[in-house]
Design a protein around this motif. Structure first.
Motif, mmCIF file in Angstrom:
data_model
loop_
_atom_site.group_PDB
_atom_site.id
_atom_site.type_symbol
_atom_site.label_atom_id
_atom_site.label_comp_id
_atom_site.label_asym_id
_atom_site.label_seq_id
_atom_site.Cartn_x
_atom_site.Cartn_y
_atom_site.Cartn_z
ATOM 1 N N UNK A 1 -7.257 6.910 -0.918
ATOM 2 C CA UNK A 1 -7.264 6.506 0.495
ATOM 3 C C UNK A 1 -7.437 7.703 1.409
ATOM 4 N N UNK A 2 -6.781 8.818 1.075
ATOM 5 C CA UNK A 2 -6.927 10.046 1.870
ATOM 6 C C UNK A 2 -8.368 10.538 1.800
ATOM 7 N N UNK A 3 -8.990 10.492 0.630
ATOM 8 C CA UNK A 3 -10.389 10.919 0.493
ATOM 9 C C UNK A 3 -11.300 10.055 1.363
ATOM 10 N N UNK A 4 -11.054 8.755 1.375
ATOM 11 C CA UNK A 4 -11.857 7.853 2.207
ATOM 12 C C UNK A 4 -11.660 8.154 3.689
ATOM 13 N N UNK B 1 -3.971 11.675 11.730
ATOM 14 C CA UNK B 1 -3.139 10.517 12.060
ATOM 15 C C UNK B 1 -3.223 9.444 10.981
ATOM 16 N N UNK B 2 -4.414 9.225 10.478
ATOM 17 C CA UNK B 2 -4.580 8.194 9.458
ATOM 18 C C UNK B 2 -3.969 8.618 8.125
ATOM 19 N N UNK C 1 -2.408 8.158 -7.224
ATOM 20 C CA UNK C 1 -3.862 7.974 -7.250
ATOM 21 C C UNK C 1 -4.357 7.123 -6.081
ATOM 22 N N UNK C 2 -3.607 6.094 -5.747
ATOM 23 C CA UNK C 2 -3.999 5.222 -4.640
ATOM 24 C C UNK C 2 -3.989 5.990 -3.328
ATOM 25 N N UNK C 3 -2.929 6.762 -3.092
ATOM 26 C CA UNK C 3 -2.845 7.550 -1.872
ATOM 27 C C UNK C 3 -3.986 8.557 -1.802
#
Length: 110
Positions: free
Chosen positions: A64-67, A78-79, A59-61
């Motif tokens: 973060x990917x959505x952001x 890259x991010x 869920x955390x990943x």
């Protein structure tokens, strides 16, 4: 006989014109809906869910990917790689290498 033929011709034309008008209406509606989704960031959220499913993100990943997708359209790949574990990075790199590139459109995951 001529009247019967003319009647069928009119009926067929009405159905054909109705199909054309209906198709144009659906196209206009779907274009409007897609534009609204892009403005609201729903496309980025969907892409994050797809990546979450394909890469087994926690869920955390995924959040973060959505952001990243929402905030950094150009350098997102890259991010995203930075957030992933090494095994996920390999799968992500494979997905990136296989996605179609369109010069006018941003890359998408299917």
């Amino acid at each position: 006989m001529k009247g019967k033929f003319l009647g069928w011709l009119i009926v067929i034309n009405v159905f054909v014109l109705g199909a054309i008008a209906g198709g144009a209406g659906v196209f206009a509606w779907s274009t409007q809906q897609h534009t609204a989704m892009v403005r609201e960031g729903a496309v980025d959220t969907h892409r994050a869910r797809v990546l979450g499913r394909k890469l087994d993100l926690d869920d955390t990943q995924e959040s973060r990917v959505a952001a990243i997708l929402t905030d950094h359209k150009g350098r997102a790949d890259d991010e995203i790689r930075y957030v992933l574990r090494p095994d996920q990075q390999r799968r992500f790199d494979h997905m990136v290498s296989e996605r179609p590139r369109h010069p006018k459109n941003p890359p998408r995951f299917q």
